[in-house]
Design a protein around this motif. Structure first.
Motif, PDB file in Angstrom:
ATOM      1  N   ILE A 407      65.200  36.518 -72.308  1.00  0.00           N
ATOM      2  CA  ILE A 407      65.477  35.078 -72.411  1.00  0.00           C
ATOM      3  C   ILE A 407      64.585  34.278 -71.462  1.00  0.00           C
ATOM      4  O   ILE A 407      64.085  33.203 -71.813  1.00  0.00           O
ATOM      5  N   LEU A 408      64.358  34.807 -70.270  1.00  0.00           N
ATOM      6  CA  LEU A 408      63.565  34.083 -69.266  1.00  0.00           C
ATOM      7  C   LEU A 408      62.067  34.294 -69.432  1.00  0.00           C
ATOM      8  O   LEU A 408      61.276  33.590 -68.793  1.00  0.00           O
ATOM      9  N   GLY A 409      61.646  35.250 -70.268  1.00  0.00           N
ATOM     10  CA  GLY A 409      60.223  35.497 -70.449  1.00  0.00           C
ATOM     11  C   GLY A 409      59.618  36.343 -69.350  1.00  0.00           C
ATOM     12  O   GLY A 409      58.428  36.196 -69.035  1.00  0.00           O
ATOM     13  N   ILE A 410      60.379  37.253 -68.774  1.00  0.00           N
ATOM     14  CA  ILE A 410      59.895  38.166 -67.740  1.00  0.00           C
ATOM     15  C   ILE A 410      59.418  39.449 -68.432  1.00  0.00           C
ATOM     16  O   ILE A 410      60.067  39.923 -69.380  1.00  0.00           O
ATOM     17  N   PRO A 411      58.284  40.018 -68.013  1.00  0.00           N
ATOM     18  CA  PRO A 411      57.830  41.285 -68.613  1.00  0.00           C
ATOM     19  C   PRO A 411      58.928  42.337 -68.603  1.00  0.00           C
ATOM     20  O   PRO A 411      59.621  42.523 -67.593  1.00  0.00           O
ATOM     21  N   TYR A 412      59.094  43.033 -69.717  1.00  0.00           N
ATOM     22  CA  TYR A 412      60.218  43.962 -69.866  1.00  0.00           C
ATOM     23  C   TYR A 412      59.713  45.344 -70.271  1.00  0.00           C
ATOM     24  O   TYR A 412      58.588  45.513 -70.756  1.00  0.00           O
ATOM     25  N   LYS A 413      60.589  46.322 -70.091  1.00  0.00           N
ATOM     26  CA  LYS A 413      60.322  47.696 -70.523  1.00  0.00           C
ATOM     27  C   LYS A 413      61.615  48.300 -71.072  1.00  0.00           C
ATOM     28  O   LYS A 413      62.369  47.604 -71.751  1.00  0.00           O
ATOM     29  N   HIS A 414      61.879  49.560 -70.749  1.00  0.00           N
ATOM     30  CA  HIS A 414      63.029  50.262 -71.322  1.00  0.00           C
ATOM     31  C   HIS A 414      64.357  49.721 -70.812  1.00  0.00           C
ATOM     32  O   HIS A 414      65.412  50.049 -71.389  1.00  0.00           O
ATOM     33  N   LYS A 453      74.836  33.537 -59.658  1.00  0.00           N
ATOM     34  CA  LYS A 453      73.572  32.818 -59.779  1.00  0.00           C
ATOM     35  C   LYS A 453      72.384  33.781 -59.842  1.00  0.00           C
ATOM     36  O   LYS A 453      72.395  34.850 -59.224  1.00  0.00           O
ATOM     37  N   PHE A 454      71.342  33.334 -60.553  1.00  0.00           N
ATOM     38  CA  PHE A 454      70.112  34.121 -60.647  1.00  0.00           C
ATOM     39  C   PHE A 454      69.317  33.993 -59.352  1.00  0.00           C
ATOM     40  O   PHE A 454      69.214  32.886 -58.786  1.00  0.00           O
ATOM     41  N   PRO A 455      68.694  35.063 -58.862  1.00  0.00           N
ATOM     42  CA  PRO A 455      67.846  34.953 -57.666  1.00  0.00           C
ATOM     43  C   PRO A 455      66.609  34.107 -57.949  1.00  0.00           C
ATOM     44  O   PRO A 455      66.005  34.213 -59.030  1.00  0.00           O
ATOM     45  N   ALA A 456      66.228  33.275 -56.992  1.00  0.00           N
ATOM     46  CA  ALA A 456      65.058  32.407 -57.174  1.00  0.00           C
ATOM     47  C   ALA A 456      63.789  33.227 -57.350  1.00  0.00           C
ATOM     48  O   ALA A 456      62.874  32.845 -58.101  1.00  0.00           O
ATOM     49  N   LYS A 457      63.702  34.376 -56.670  1.00  0.00           N
ATOM     50  CA  LYS A 457      62.528  35.235 -56.779  1.00  0.00           C
ATOM     51  C   LYS A 457      62.328  35.739 -58.202  1.00  0.00           C
ATOM     52  O   LYS A 457      61.197  35.837 -58.715  1.00  0.00           O
ATOM     53  N   LEU A 458      63.437  36.043 -58.864  1.00  0.00           N
ATOM     54  CA  LEU A 458      63.367  36.523 -60.245  1.00  0.00           C
ATOM     55  C   LEU A 458      62.998  35.390 -61.207  1.00  0.00           C
ATOM     56  O   LEU A 458      62.217  35.593 -62.154  1.00  0.00           O
ATOM     57  N   LEU A 459      63.550  34.190 -60.950  1.00  0.00           N
ATOM     58  CA  LEU A 459      63.276  33.064 -61.851  1.00  0.00           C
ATOM     59  C   LEU A 459      61.796  32.671 -61.840  1.00  0.00           C
ATOM     60  O   LEU A 459      61.270  32.219 -62.866  1.00  0.00           O
ATOM     61  N   LYS A 461      59.316  34.475 -61.940  1.00  0.00           N
ATOM     62  CA  LYS A 461      58.540  35.331 -62.841  1.00  0.00           C
ATOM     63  C   LYS A 461      58.703  34.942 -64.306  1.00  0.00           C
ATOM     64  O   LYS A 461      57.954  35.413 -65.159  1.00  0.00           O
ATOM     65  N   GLY A 462      59.688  34.102 -64.567  1.00  0.00           N
ATOM     66  CA  GLY A 462      60.030  33.785 -65.953  1.00  0.00           C
ATOM     67  C   GLY A 462      59.076  32.800 -66.604  1.00  0.00           C
ATOM     68  O   GLY A 462      58.807  31.723 -66.079  1.00  0.00           O
ATOM     69  N   LYS A 463      58.594  33.162 -67.764  1.00  0.00           N
ATOM     70  CA  LYS A 463      57.693  32.286 -68.520  1.00  0.00           C
ATOM     71  C   LYS A 463      58.455  31.109 -69.125  1.00  0.00           C
ATOM     72  O   LYS A 463      57.902  30.019 -69.306  1.00  0.00           O
ATOM     73  N   PHE A 464      59.724  31.325 -69.439  1.00  0.00           N
ATOM     74  CA  PHE A 464      60.539  30.275 -70.069  1.00  0.00           C
ATOM     75  C   PHE A 464      61.579  29.717 -69.097  1.00  0.00           C
ATOM     76  O   PHE A 464      62.581  29.142 -69.522  1.00  0.00           O
ATOM     77  N   LYS A 465      61.326  29.876 -67.808  1.00  0.00           N
ATOM     78  CA  LYS A 465      62.275  29.449 -66.779  1.00  0.00           C
ATOM     79  C   LYS A 465      62.569  27.959 -66.857  1.00  0.00           C
ATOM     80  O   LYS A 465      63.717  27.508 -66.706  1.00  0.00           O
ATOM     81  N   ASP A 466      61.539  27.128 -67.119  1.00  0.00           N
ATOM     82  CA  ASP A 466      61.718  25.676 -67.111  1.00  0.00           C
ATOM     83  C   ASP A 466      62.622  25.186 -68.236  1.00  0.00           C
ATOM     84  O   ASP A 466      63.087  24.040 -68.196  1.00  0.00           O
ATOM     85  N   GLN A 467      62.852  25.996 -69.226  1.00  0.00           N
ATOM     86  CA  GLN A 467      63.740  25.575 -70.320  1.00  0.00           C
ATOM     87  C   GLN A 467      65.208  25.587 -69.872  1.00  0.00           C
ATOM     88  O   GLN A 467      66.041  24.924 -70.499  1.00  0.00           O
ATOM     89  N   HIS A 468      65.513  26.324 -68.810  1.00  0.00           N
ATOM     90  CA  HIS A 468      66.912  26.513 -68.411  1.00  0.00           C
ATOM     91  C   HIS A 468      67.195  26.168 -66.948  1.00  0.00           C
ATOM     92  O   HIS A 468      68.361  26.004 -66.579  1.00  0.00           O
ATOM     93  N   PHE A 469      66.147  26.061 -66.099  1.00  0.00           N
ATOM     94  CA  PHE A 469      66.345  25.756 -64.672  1.00  0.00           C
ATOM     95  C   PHE A 469      65.347  24.679 -64.245  1.00  0.00           C
ATOM     96  O   PHE A 469      64.216  24.632 -64.756  1.00  0.00           O
TER      97      PHE A 469
END
Length: 556
Positions: A407-414, A453-459, A461-469
């Motif tokens: 949802i946030l656009g962070i690189p993902y794996k397994h 709350k989501f950690p600021a450090k994680l947010l 990294k999000g490509k779509f962070k601005d859509q929600h925060f």
């Protein structure tokens, strides 16, 4: 005066010369011969001459009629059956013709010269119309017999004997009526008889593109019919379901003792075909990686093409996990089944990680169980991809089982598969969906209700962070205004967890024993360690398999 008289005479003579000369009908013999139409009566034509002309015309008409009847006789010899309606048409024609001749004879004897001329002209025109109609009918008959040959006029008119001999020889005359394609434009009556005989049409079902198109619905899904035999081998018995990429049917394999198989029929369009080929490659890779069939992924048998659809033949199982939960686990499955299913699901994910494959759509609908309900298998690899090909997309995985990094656009794996597996295990334990957000924004709110709350450090990294925060990392909740109905954004700065996972699990479970309560605590700790925002801090698959909830047997 003399000069004036000469001038007037000369001008009069000039005017007389300029007038067109009177044309006498007698002198224009060529025109009279070509038209064969009697002239208007003049004082120079006698009654005897008119009668002689009439007699000559009658003889000529008799010859024409005899030729037509002889042609009809020749055609009749080629046919064994006769049409009664056409016989009636010929009889009416003969009677009318004979009555017209009698009337003409009476008119020639009993009428005055003026009246004779007008009737002669009308009768001759009528006879010519009939002759033209007969020639046209003969032409149509011969064109049916000689499809590729052109019919010439000299071949239509043949030598014939007298009309009396023809009448005696013909018993059942037949005249071919004018068809719809060649009507007589000069006819005074619309008495055409059309041939309504049925025609036998054979159609090639394999090569007829219009018929092939009828096998699909407007969205490209195959129109499945129970009892159809496809690929000359599989008899369709029932429809199991339909997804975004394909429809799935259960069939009997005729060449393998009517053994049950599941056939996934991919939608008929280029995009879905490419997706099907990709899934096919993953299935083959999984088969090669699990030769002994220990890792609980559905077995692939073979593939074929049918009516433009790529078809994947898979092993058949009894029902999916969604059906199992609805039928046996409205308040959750029993603890023993839950432990067994969780272990088998993690073994399937272990094989995929070993092969570098991300399933990307783990949910109860894509988990199958056998008839005894003791074996679970993961299926539907239509959304699967390699771990190195994970492009950021906010709508990967079904929404209720979607991990926060997607949802946030962070690189993902397994880790996305492990998150989905935890949501599925919770649903098996309670019979309820864990996160029920109606959008990605609402899903984030559901996460924070359980995890805070989501950690600021994680947010960051999000490509779509601005859509929600916003820039302060405060959550922007999208919801509709109760009065206006318009969507509005509400900023939430203080986000706190309002729900406890253990209490939700315990509320759904009924009549728990002390042993079950111990396993329930292990389950809560198991899910808590998986449902972590940061995928790198999430439990790995090996750690999940070693967890006490899966490893420790239920105490008797």
């Amino acid at each position: 005066m003399a000069d004036q008289k000469l001038k007037s005479k000369s001008s009069r003579s000039i005017r007389e010369e300029s007038k067109p000369a009177k044309r006498h009908y007698k002198e224009d013999t060529k025109y009279r011969y070509e038209s064969k139409t009697p002239p208007l009566p003049t004082s120079s034509v006698t009654m005897e001459e008119l009668i002689k002309q009439r007699e000559s015309l009658k003889k000529e008409l008799k010859k024409i009629n005899s030729k037509n009847y002889l042609d009809t006789k020749v055609k009749l010899q080629k046919h064994n059956k006769y049409d009664k309606s056409k016989d009636n048409t010929v009889l009416k024609y003969k009677r009318k013709h004979s009555s017209d001749q009698k009337k003409d004879d009476k008119n020639i004897v009993n009428t005055s010269p003026d009246h004779i001329d007008s009737e002669d002209e009308e009768s001759i025109i009528e006879q010519r119309r009939k002759r033209r109609k007969q020639l046209l009918e003969k032409f149509i008959t011969s064109s049916h017999e000689h499809k590729s040959e052109s019919i010439k006029e000299e071949n239509i008119i043949e030598s014939a004997s007298s009309s009396n001999e023809t009448d005696n020889q013909i018993q059942k005359p037949q005249i071919t009526t004018v068809t719809k394609e060649t009507r007589d434009m000069f006819s005074e009556k619309d008495d055409f008889i059309f041939n309504n005989d049925s025609e036998f049409v054979t159609q090639d079902n394999e090569n007829n593109t219009q018929l092939i198109d009828n096998w699909d619905d407007p969205e490209g899904y195959y129109n499945t019919r129970i009892g159809d035999i496809i690929d000359s081998r599989y008899t369709i018995k029932c429809i199991l379901g339909q997804g975004v990429f394909a429809s799935v049917v259960r069939a009997h394999d005729i060449k393998n003792g009517n053994k049950d198989v599941a056939i996934k029929i991919i939608r008929n369009n280029d995009l879905m075909y490419k997706t099907g080929l990709k899934e096919l490659s993953f299935l083959k890779e999984i088969n090669d990686g699990d030769i002994e069939n220990k890792y609980h992924c559905v077995k692939f048998i073979r593939q074929f093409m049918h009516k433009g659809h790529l078809c994947l033949v898979l092993e058949s199982l009894h029902m999916d996990m969604r059906g199992v939960i609805k039928k046996y686990g409205k308040h959750g499955l029993n603890m023993k089944a839950l432990m067994s299913y969780s272990r088998q699901l993690m073994l399937a994910l272990r094989l995929l990680k070993k092969l570098g494959i991300i399933h990307a759509d783990v949910k109860p609908d894509n988990i199958l169980v056998n008839e005894k309900k003791n074996i679970l298998k993961l299926c539907d690899f239509g959304s699967a991809s390699k771990a190195e090909d994970n492009d950021a997309t906010p709508y990967l995985v079904s929404r209720f089982y979607r991990a926060p990094e997607i949802i946030l656009g962070i690189p993902y794996k397994h880790g996305v598969d492990i998150w989905s597996a935890a949501c599925t295990i919770f649903e098996m334990a309670t019979g309820k969906i864990l996160f029920t957000g109606s959008s990605n924004n609402k899903m984030l709110k559901c996460f924070m209700d359980f995890k805070g709350k989501f950690p600021a450090k994680l947010l960051r990294k999000g490509k779509f962070k601005d859509q929600h925060f916003n820039y302060n990392n405060n959550f922007l909740l999208h919801k509709k205004d109760e009065l206006s109905g318009r969507e509005k954004v509400v900023e939430i700065s203080n986000v706190c967890a309002t729900k406890d996972l253990h209490s939700v699990l315990k509320k759904s479970a009924n009549n728990l024993t002390t042993k079950d309560e111990k396993k329930l605590g292990q389950l809560k700790e198991f899910l808590d360690r998986i449902l972590v925002y940061d995928a790198y801090q999430r439990m790995s698959i090996l750690e999940c398999l070693k967890h006490p909830f899966i490893q420790e047997e239920l105490e008797k």
